[in-house]
Design an enzyme around this catalytic site. Structure first.
Site, PDB file in Angstrom:
ATOM      1  N   LYS A  96       0.851  -1.201   0.000  1.00 20.53           N
ATOM      2  CA  LYS A  96       0.000   0.000   0.000  1.00 20.53           C
ATOM      3  C   LYS A  96       0.883   1.245   0.000  1.00 20.53           C
ATOM      4  CE  LYS A  96      -4.143  -1.768   2.226  1.00 20.53           C
ATOM      5  NZ  LYS A  96      -3.836  -3.168   1.819  1.00 20.53           N
ATOM      6  N   ASP A 130      -1.852  -1.983  -3.968  1.00 18.68           N
ATOM      7  CA  ASP A 130      -3.247  -2.059  -3.532  1.00 18.68           C
ATOM      8  C   ASP A 130      -3.899  -0.686  -3.658  1.00 18.68           C
ATOM      9  OD1 ASP A 130      -2.951  -4.716  -2.754  1.00 18.68           O
ATOM     10  OD2 ASP A 130      -2.737  -4.258  -0.627  1.00 18.68           O
ATOM     11  N   MET A 131      -5.214  -0.660  -3.757  1.00 17.65           N
ATOM     12  CA  MET A 131      -5.916   0.622  -3.805  1.00 17.65           C
ATOM     13  C   MET A 131      -6.542   0.907  -2.454  1.00 17.65           C
ATOM     14  SD  MET A 131      -6.384   3.235  -5.625  1.00 17.65           S
ATOM     15  CE  MET A 131      -6.097   2.860  -7.346  1.00 17.65           C
ATOM     16  N   ARG A 181      -5.927  -5.465 -10.977  1.00 13.78           N
ATOM     17  CA  ARG A 181      -6.732  -6.355 -10.127  1.00 13.78           C
ATOM     18  C   ARG A 181      -8.073  -5.632  -9.938  1.00 13.78           C
ATOM     19  NH1 ARG A 181      -4.894  -6.186  -4.319  1.00 13.78           N
ATOM     20  NH2 ARG A 181      -3.360  -7.780  -4.813  1.00 13.78           N
ATOM     21  N   LYS A 184     -14.303  -5.123  -5.606  1.00 15.06           N
ATOM     22  CA  LYS A 184     -15.503  -4.283  -5.450  1.00 15.06           C
ATOM     23  C   LYS A 184     -15.176  -2.998  -4.702  1.00 15.06           C
ATOM     24  CE  LYS A 184     -18.743  -8.101  -5.756  1.00 15.06           C
ATOM     25  NZ  LYS A 184     -19.718  -8.951  -5.047  1.00 15.06           N
ATOM     26  N   ALA A 186     -13.319  -1.724  -0.603  1.00 20.28           N
ATOM     27  CA  ALA A 186     -13.492  -2.060   0.816  1.00 20.28           C
ATOM     28  C   ALA A 186     -13.571  -0.844   1.736  1.00 20.28           C
ATOM     29  CB  ALA A 186     -12.336  -2.950   1.256  1.00 20.28           C
ATOM     30  N   LYS A 198     -25.448  -1.961  -3.499  1.00 22.34           N
ATOM     31  CA  LYS A 198     -24.584  -3.102  -3.830  1.00 22.34           C
ATOM     32  C   LYS A 198     -24.911  -3.724  -5.206  1.00 22.34           C
ATOM     33  CE  LYS A 198     -22.253  -6.992  -1.794  1.00 22.34           C
ATOM     34  NZ  LYS A 198     -22.382  -7.880  -2.942  1.00 22.34           N
ATOM     35  N   HIS A 229     -14.941 -13.111  -4.019  1.00 21.77           N
ATOM     36  CA  HIS A 229     -15.381 -14.417  -3.513  1.00 21.77           C
ATOM     37  C   HIS A 229     -16.824 -14.660  -3.902  1.00 21.77           C
ATOM     38  CE1 HIS A 229     -12.553 -12.472  -0.680  1.00 21.77           C
ATOM     39  NE2 HIS A 229     -11.904 -13.587  -0.897  1.00 21.77           N
ATOM     40  N   ARG A 290     -11.773  -4.983   8.466  1.00 19.10           N
ATOM     41  CA  ARG A 290     -12.435  -4.839   7.156  1.00 19.10           C
ATOM     42  C   ARG A 290     -13.002  -6.173   6.689  1.00 19.10           C
ATOM     43  NH1 ARG A 290      -8.277  -1.094   6.012  1.00 19.10           N
ATOM     44  NH2 ARG A 290      -7.068  -2.585   4.805  1.00 19.10           N
ATOM     45  N   ARG A 291     -12.313  -7.278   7.024  1.00 17.69           N
ATOM     46  CA  ARG A 291     -12.837  -8.601   6.635  1.00 17.69           C
ATOM     47  C   ARG A 291     -14.125  -8.905   7.409  1.00 17.69           C
ATOM     48  NH1 ARG A 291      -9.192  -7.353   3.913  1.00 17.69           N
ATOM     49  NH2 ARG A 291     -10.982  -6.604   2.788  1.00 17.69           N
TER      50      ARG A 291
HETATM   51  P1  FDA Z   1     -19.097  -9.663  -1.490  1.00 17.24           P
HETATM   52  O1  FDA Z   1     -18.740  -8.844  -0.274  1.00 17.24           O
HETATM   53  O2  FDA Z   1     -19.900  -9.011  -2.525  1.00 17.24           O
HETATM   54  O3  FDA Z   1     -19.815 -10.980  -1.019  1.00 17.24           O
HETATM   55  C1  FDA Z   1     -20.208 -12.008  -1.942  1.00 17.24           C
HETATM   56  C2  FDA Z   1     -20.052 -13.358  -1.299  1.00 17.24           C
HETATM   57  O4  FDA Z   1     -18.658 -13.658  -1.138  1.00 17.24           O
HETATM   58  C3  FDA Z   1     -20.619 -13.459   0.112  1.00 17.24           C
HETATM   59  O5  FDA Z   1     -21.973 -13.752   0.092  1.00 17.24           O
HETATM   60  C4  FDA Z   1     -19.784 -14.576   0.698  1.00 17.24           C
HETATM   61  O6  FDA Z   1     -20.269 -15.825   0.245  1.00 17.24           O
HETATM   62  C5  FDA Z   1     -18.441 -14.368   0.084  1.00 17.24           C
HETATM   63  N1  FDA Z   1     -17.560 -13.528   0.949  1.00 17.24           N
HETATM   64  C6  FDA Z   1     -17.179 -12.257   0.757  1.00 17.24           C
HETATM   65  N2  FDA Z   1     -16.363 -11.822   1.727  1.00 17.24           N
HETATM   66  C7  FDA Z   1     -16.235 -12.846   2.573  1.00 17.24           C
HETATM   67  C8  FDA Z   1     -15.518 -13.031   3.788  1.00 17.24           C
HETATM   68  N3  FDA Z   1     -14.769 -12.055   4.351  1.00 17.24           N
HETATM   69  N4  FDA Z   1     -15.636 -14.246   4.399  1.00 17.24           N
HETATM   70  C9  FDA Z   1     -16.360 -15.238   3.846  1.00 17.24           C
HETATM   71  N5  FDA Z   1     -17.059 -15.122   2.703  1.00 17.24           N
HETATM   72  C10 FDA Z   1     -16.999 -13.949   2.073  1.00 17.24           C
HETATM   73  N6  FDA Z   1     -10.346  -3.778  -1.670  1.00 17.24           N
HETATM   74  C11 FDA Z   1      -9.833  -2.534  -1.860  1.00 17.24           C
HETATM   75  O7  FDA Z   1     -10.539  -1.555  -1.643  1.00 17.24           O
HETATM   76  N7  FDA Z   1      -8.550  -2.377  -2.300  1.00 17.24           N
HETATM   77  C12 FDA Z   1      -7.747  -3.446  -2.598  1.00 17.24           C
HETATM   78  O8  FDA Z   1      -6.590  -3.258  -2.999  1.00 17.24           O
HETATM   79  C13 FDA Z   1      -8.290  -4.761  -2.417  1.00 17.24           C
HETATM   80  N8  FDA Z   1      -7.550  -5.865  -2.700  1.00 17.24           N
HETATM   81  C14 FDA Z   1      -8.158  -7.110  -2.673  1.00 17.24           C
HETATM   82  C15 FDA Z   1      -7.453  -8.237  -3.096  1.00 17.24           C
HETATM   83  C16 FDA Z   1      -8.083  -9.457  -3.165  1.00 17.24           C
HETATM   84  C17 FDA Z   1      -7.314 -10.646  -3.654  1.00 17.24           C
HETATM   85  C18 FDA Z   1      -9.445  -9.581  -2.775  1.00 17.24           C
HETATM   86  C19 FDA Z   1     -10.166 -10.884  -2.870  1.00 17.24           C
HETATM   87  C20 FDA Z   1     -10.129  -8.482  -2.312  1.00 17.24           C
HETATM   88  C21 FDA Z   1      -9.503  -7.247  -2.238  1.00 17.24           C
HETATM   89  N9  FDA Z   1     -10.180  -6.132  -1.764  1.00 17.24           N
HETATM   90  C22 FDA Z   1      -9.609  -4.880  -1.940  1.00 17.24           C
HETATM   91  C23 FDA Z   1     -11.467  -6.275  -1.014  1.00 17.24           C
HETATM   92  C24 FDA Z   1     -12.658  -6.131  -1.939  1.00 17.24           C
HETATM   93  O9  FDA Z   1     -12.784  -4.791  -2.360  1.00 17.24           O
HETATM   94  C25 FDA Z   1     -13.958  -6.548  -1.223  1.00 17.24           C
HETATM   95  O10 FDA Z   1     -14.156  -5.732  -0.102  1.00 17.24           O
HETATM   96  C26 FDA Z   1     -13.992  -7.988  -0.772  1.00 17.24           C
HETATM   97  O11 FDA Z   1     -13.339  -8.854  -1.667  1.00 17.24           O
HETATM   98  C27 FDA Z   1     -15.462  -8.457  -0.624  1.00 17.24           C
HETATM   99  O12 FDA Z   1     -16.105  -8.441  -1.865  1.00 17.24           O
HETATM  100  P2  FDA Z   1     -16.427  -9.785  -2.670  1.00 17.24           P
HETATM  101  O13 FDA Z   1     -16.522  -9.431  -4.095  1.00 17.24           O
HETATM  102  O14 FDA Z   1     -15.369 -10.777  -2.353  1.00 17.24           O
HETATM  103  O15 FDA Z   1     -17.764 -10.338  -2.107  1.00 17.24           O
END
Ligand code: FDA
Length: 309
Positions: A96, A130-131, A181, A184, A186, A198, A229, A290-291
């Site tokens: 970052k 990373d963003m 990359r 969505k 965070a 969303k 995911h 955040r997770r």
């Molecule tokens: P979303 O939140 O829309 O959920 C869809 C489904 O995915 C859920 O119903 C569940 O099944 C599953 N899921 C999602 N999150 C989960 C969790 N924590 N535990 C279990 N299941 C889960 N953001 C950012 O702002 N800057 C960045 O640089 C990055 N870098 C980054 C790298 C990588 C490899 C990943 C996977 C993600 C990021 N992110 C990020 C985070 C990203 O912006 C986002 O907040 C998360 O990935 C959650 O969005 P999803 O698209 O995964 O699922």
């Protein structure tokens, strides 16, 4: 409501200081954070690689206010790149800019990041920037462009589907051959810069993902990572590339360490590229919060496991 609570907690310094020192906090975070040392991260990387899954190693840290701290983080990245090269790990690194001193001076962050990218280029690896929140977007893109000009193919960044500007940014980076990359997003953003609903973010994600794998200039595409995911989106991607005959080698799926391991392994078994974002370090608290904000149900799941011992 829980989401807002976790996002608020992610920025709370007093709770952070307590949590990062506490043994229970460290045990809870272990599901998403692969230890606190380079050696532990390398061992976790090997375990992930053994499933045919690539890794991006991330030394946790952000919003650094002291130059020495930024330089210390950079040292860890130099060690990681040495370990990747010496041990033949299937890995690259993510960092970052606020961890590299961006809040102190852009020139400092650029000098430090440039040295890391230079080392990555020398050992045939790659640095992903990373963003962070939208206040950093333009500066992050501009710095990635300058570093790409110096070290072509050794640096890339991240775009967030929740921002209105991202559609134009996808075109901007693809035209320069910069690896993206797509995630969505965070961070907490207002409706003046980001889609508040969303379903709109998800729709934009799918549209941009399809654009990224369809792009070609002079017959060449740009290798990109789809970081999500969201199984429905993964399925849409598989359907789209199947219909269009897009080569699986032109992109990869990216997921976080400890999240949807079943899906990660399934995609790898089916022959798709999968990369796991593997964070480690003592400054794990904001990342961990955040997770939990993304999926508050994880807090219950972790608490149950903790009390089961
Ligand atoms: P979303 O939140 O829309 O959920 C869809 C489904 O995915 C859920 O119903 C569940 O099944 C599953 N899921 C999602 N999150 C989960 C969790 N924590 N535990 C279990 N299941 C889960 N953001 C950012 O702002 N800057 C960045 O640089 C990055 N870098 C980054 C790298 C990588 C490899 C990943 C996977 C993600 C990021 N992110 C990020 C985070 C990203 O912006 C986002 O907040 C998360 O990935 C959650 O969005 P999803 O698209 O995964 O699922």
């Amino acid at each position: 409501m829980l989401r807002s609570l976790f996002i608020w907690l992610s920025g709370n310094k007093a709770v952070r200081a307590c949590a990062e020192r506490s043994r229970m906090g460290q045990r809870l975070a272990a599901r998403f954070v692969a230890g606190t040392t380079v050696e532990q991260a390398v061992a976790a990387c090997r375990r992930v690689n053994a499933d045919g899954i690539a890794v991006t190693l991330d030394w946790l840290g952000e919003s650094v206010a002291v130059e020495a701290e930024a330089r210390a983080s950079a040292q860890v990245y130099q060690r990681l790149l040495d370990a990747i090269a010496a041990q033949g790990l299937n890995a690259n690194v993510s960092l970052k800019l606020s961890q590299m001193g961006m809040d102190i001076a852009t020139s400092l962050a650029e000098a430090i990041t440039g040295e890391i990218v230079e080392r990555a280029a020398a050992v045939g690896s790659f640095v992903r920037i990373d963003m962070e929140g939208s206040a950093y977007t333009e500066a992050t893109l501009a710095m990635t462009e300058r570093l790409q000009a110096r070290f072509p193919g050794s640096v890339g960044t991240v775009l967030q589907a929740y921002l209105y500007r991202t559609e134009a940014d996808v075109e901007r980076l693809l035209a320069q051959g910069i690896r993206i990359r797509l995630c969505k997003g965070a961070y907490r953003e207002g409706p003046e810069v980001a889609f508040p609903a969303k379903p709109d973010v998800d729709r934009n994600y799918v549209k941009l993902m399809k654009r990224m794998v369809s792009f070609a200039k002079d017959g060449k595409g740009v290798f990109c990572g789809m970081a999500t995911h969201d199984e429905a989106i993964v399925e849409q991607m598989l359907g789209f590339v199947g219909e269009r005959g897009v080569a699986g080698s032109g992109f990869e799926f990216q997921m976080l360490y400890g999240v949807r391991r079943d899906l990660q392994r399934r995609l790898a078994r089916e022959g798709f590229g999968v990369r796991v974002y593997l964070p480690f370090g003592t400054a794990w608290y904001p990342y961990f919060m955040r997770r939990l904000a993304e999926r508050p149900a994880n807090a219950l799941f972790l608490a149950r496991n903790l009390f089961r011992g």
